[in-house]
Design an enzyme around this catalytic site. Structure first.
Site, mmCIF file in Angstrom:
data_model
loop_
_atom_site.group_PDB
_atom_site.id
_atom_site.type_symbol
_atom_site.label_atom_id
_atom_site.label_comp_id
_atom_site.label_asym_id
_atom_site.label_seq_id
_atom_site.Cartn_x
_atom_site.Cartn_y
_atom_site.Cartn_z
ATOM 1 N N TYR A 24 0.793 -1.231 0.000
ATOM 2 C CA TYR A 24 0.000 0.000 0.000
ATOM 3 C C TYR A 24 0.827 1.284 0.000
ATOM 4 O O TYR A 24 0.267 2.367 -0.109
ATOM 5 C CB TYR A 24 -0.952 0.005 1.201
ATOM 6 N N HIS A 101 -9.067 1.050 -5.689
ATOM 7 C CA HIS A 101 -8.222 0.179 -4.869
ATOM 8 C C HIS A 101 -6.769 0.590 -5.069
ATOM 9 O O HIS A 101 -6.317 0.750 -6.204
ATOM 10 C CB HIS A 101 -8.407 -1.289 -5.257
#
Length: 150
Positions: A24, A101
């Site tokens: 991430y 996402h």
């Protein structure tokens, strides 16, 4: 009047910058939100942000947006693969939305490949890291229609 955008982040996205940075990245949610607000303003739009780890709170926020928001950007997190209720809330308010996402969910575990949102989203942004948020803000600000004046 410029467009009004709501950015919703689901479960565990409050941990951006510290949770699995190899997936991430190192940018925090606070940094993402500040950057998105500044980008929206540069495009003549306003952006409100919301994050919750709780499905019901996300549904409540979506419902509160009805009639007040031109577009929603949502990163549903793990609710992507489980929440018919959030899907129904999005459809119920009739606000177009972008599904976002940070990681490429299609290159991860097979159970992450299914989304309850993708078939109804105006667009899907996957795997661009936190840059995807900027892309989403720009798309909504420049391409979504403003809600009709009452």
């Amino acid at each position: 009047m410029g467009k009004s955008i709501l950015l919703i982040n689901g479960p565990n996205l409050n941990l951006l910058g510290t949770r699995e940075p190899h997936i991430y990245g190192n940018t925090t949610l606070a940094d993402v939100e500040a950057s998105c607000k500044a980008h929206a303003e540069s495009l003549g739009a306003t952006l409100a942000t919301f994050q919750s780890n709780h499905e019901g709170a996300i549904i409540d926020r979506i419902q509160a947006a009805r009639g007040n928001v031109d577009g929603i950007i949502i990163n549903p997190g793990a609710f992507t693969h489980t929440s018919v209720a959030i899907r129904d809330a999005l459809l119920g308010v009739g606000i177009p939305f972008i599904e976002l996402h940070v990681s490429n969910v299609h290159a991860r575990e097979p159970w992450r490949h299914h989304s309850y949102f993708s078939d109804k989203a105006a667009g899907i942004i996957v795997g661009l890291g936190v840059y995807g948020y900027k892309v989403a803000v720009e798309h909504v600000a420049l391409n979504f229609k403003e809600r009709a004046a009452l």
